[in-house]
Scaffold this active site. Structure first.
Site, PDB file in Angstrom:
ATOM      1  CG  ASP A   1     -48.747  89.138  58.978  1.00 18.51           C
ATOM      2  OD1 ASP A   1     -48.699  88.183  58.170  1.00 18.51           O
ATOM      3  OD2 ASP A   1     -47.718  89.625  59.494  1.00 18.51           O
TER       4      ASP A   1
ATOM      5  CD  GLU B   1     -43.808  87.327  55.599  1.00 19.14           C
ATOM      6  OE1 GLU B   1     -42.779  87.191  54.904  1.00 19.14           O
ATOM      7  OE2 GLU B   1     -44.488  88.384  55.623  1.00 19.14           O
TER       8      GLU B   1
END
Length: 388
Positions: free
Chosen positions: A77, A144
């Site tokens: 991400d 994350e």
């Protein structure tokens, strides 16, 4: 390194960057599928893992058998690109100019994911030839950037090991500790009224002033707390939200506090500090204040003389001319999940400059990525050979 490998690195990083995976909202699926398919096309039996969110898969793979097991961890991400007009090059095209590849996630941290993918394929072949004993685990984690338990779920699913490398952009410096991060939402109450008769209301913005003053004093105090490896602690007000309309006295003001804390500080102690500070302000000024912690990245550390850290420091200094002094990363990463949740001896290490993370025109030097792949493979060989 051959020209074919050099070209493969550039193509792979560009392919990852060109697949937008912004979080929020959490668009990892396209990248996860690409990573899974690429690994399978190169002989690695990779799987999509649909926990903790079935709509946001992550990728895991294991090659080799036996001990030791090394985990290569990266997240797929990226933070949103923001105002596209502020980018001089498109954020999701993987443009290469003068040896640098531009795009959101190029540094943080799709280049790290790319070299982990290449290393996984290379070590599968080494294990199959019998050159080395051991196994390698690959993670391409979700969430994350928003402290979601992607890496934690991969570890709980059995994709753990004895050692771990979280491939964040550290300029190939080896971090054995990292700061923790906690976000707090502080709500200051008031009463609405028409702005033509403000004295009939209780302005939440005015009420927030002593709270802001107290938080500024708190920040000054915590900045005096330092750690030799990760630096100083901070308590920064990063958001302020109040008001519903131009002519309405606001009924609430909501502040966000970003608290960066040291390995020696505990989250329970920090909660108590902020609760006590805000209770004092509320009592002194007759205010209604609520505080809640909304997100937490725990701090983490391993001994600076860890065998894994020593190997990576030596190889980085030899090939990348990198400072080999003990060091800690001032940001927060998923290394906390490996160290704290799975008891894995893990470091944060990877190509790219942390200063590029989350910026307009984020980019990475492709030569550094090439060197990092060499360092990673050489360091891993030493780790595996040491256990023979």
């Amino acid at each position: 390194m051959t020209q074919d490998t050099t070209d493969q690195i550039q193509q792979l990083v560009a392919a990852l960057v060109s697949r937008e995976s912004e979080n929020p909202p959490g668009n990892e699926s396209t990248v996860a599928t690409f990573v899974r398919d690429w690994l399978r096309d190169h002989g690695v039996d990779a799987s999509l893992i649909h926990e903790p969110d079935p709509d946001r898969p992550q990728v895991a793979a294991r090659v080799g058998e036996g001990d030791p097991t090394v985990v290569l961890n990266g997240h797929i991400d990226v933070v949103p690109a923001g105002d596209r007009d502020q980018w001089s090059r498109p954020p999701y095209e993987g443009v290469v100019e003068d040896g640098a590849l531009y795009g959101r996630g190029s540094a943080d941290m799709k280049s790290g994911v790319a070299i982990a993918m290449l290393a996984t394929v290379a070590f599968k072949e080494r294990f199959e030839r019998g050159d080395l004993d051991g196994s390698l685990v690959f993670h391409a984690a979700m969430g994350e950037e928003t402290a979601e338990p992607g890496t934690k779920k991969l570890l709980e699913a059995g994709y753990d090991g004895d050692y771990g490398v979280v491939l964040e952009p550290t300029g190939m410096r080896t971090a054995t500790s990292e700061k923790g991060l906690a976000w707090y939402e502080v709500t200051v109450e008031g009463d609405p009224s028409h702005a033509s008769r403000p004295d009939l209301g209780d302005n939440a913005i005015t009420n927030a002033r002593p709270v802001l003053d107290a938080l500024a004093e708190y920040d000054a105090r915590v900045r005096e707390r330092t750690d030799d490896l990760v630096g100083r602690a901070y308590a920064t007000v990063t958001q302020f939200d109040a008001g519903t309309k131009e002519n309405v006295v606001p009924e609430t003001a909501v502040l966000t506090v970003d608290r960066r804390f040291l390995p020696a500080e505990s989250i329970e102690e920090i909660d108590a500090e902020l609760d006590g500070l805000l209770d004092d302000v509320a009592e002194e000024h007759g205010l209604d204040i609520d505080c809640r912690r909304t997100r937490t990245y725990e701090s983490a550390s391993i001994p600076v003389d860890s065998p894994l850290a020593r190997v990576f420091r030596e190889h980085s200094a030899a090939l990348g001319d990198v400072d080999d002094a003990p060091w800690g990363i001032p940001a927060s990463t998923d290394v906390r999940n490996l160290v704290n949740d799975a008891d894995v001896e893990a470091i944060t290490w990877g190509p790219g400059n942390l200063d590029q993370a989350h910026t307009f025109d984020e980019h990475i030097d492709l030569d550094e990525v090439r060197v990092a792949l060499d360092v990673l493979e050489d360091a891993l060989v030493e780790v595996f050979e040491a256990e023979r």
